[in-house]
Scaffold this motif. Structure first.
Motif: not given
Length: 164
Positions: A22-33
């Protein structure tokens, strides 16, 4: 200096996945349930993914069962639930811990990089979100109550910035 792309995580299908893909991308990292009052946010996360992935956004979902036993299923059950109920197509990963000595290294790093309200490092609940810039550095941390669509302005600003 460590960046988000330095980590590897197991995806929902059991394969090791280097986040360097994913290098060079904007990430939205989320812990989900799947059994949380915030679970309907899956729809908003999927919408962000569908609308902005072509511009360089990657939404990464990390199931976690550390909060009220709200993610009791195995990876197959989680994948099926997300696909059936919310049409999730963004990358999902295997269940992780986000707090404590067993925390996944990515999450331990995220917590150190951007502390929460009142300077606390611990993740307080499901659907805590981290926005990571194209350079792999953490830009912001958002509380579980912050709906995905409320992040659109910050995401667009991050997408507009070239990687350093």
């Amino acid at each position: 200096m460590t960046v988000a792309y330095d980590f590897t995580a197991t995806d929902i299908d059991g394969h090791q996945r280097p986040l360097s893909e994913f290098a060079g991308q904007v990430l939205l990292v989320v812990n989900v349930a799947s059994r949380c009052g915030f679970t309907p946010q899956y729809a908003g996360l999927e919408q962000l993914w569908r609308e902005r992935s072509g511009q360089g956004l990657a939404v990464l979902g990390f199931p976690c069962d550390q909060f009220g036993h709200q993610e009791p299923g195995d990876e197959a059950a989680i994948r099926d639930f997300c696909a059936l109920n919310f049409g999730v197509t963004f990358p999902m990963f295997a269940k992780v811990e986000v707090n404590g000595p067993g925390a996944h290294p990515l999450w331990a790093w995220l917590r150190r990089e951007k502390r929460g309200l009142l300077g606390t490092g611990a993740i307080k609940w499901n659907f805590t979100k981290f926005l990571v810039g194209r350079d792999g550095r953490v830009l912001a941390r958002y509380a579980p109550r912050t709906r995905p669509e409320a992040l659109l302005g910050a995401i667009d600003r991050a997408l507009a910035r070239p990687p350093r």
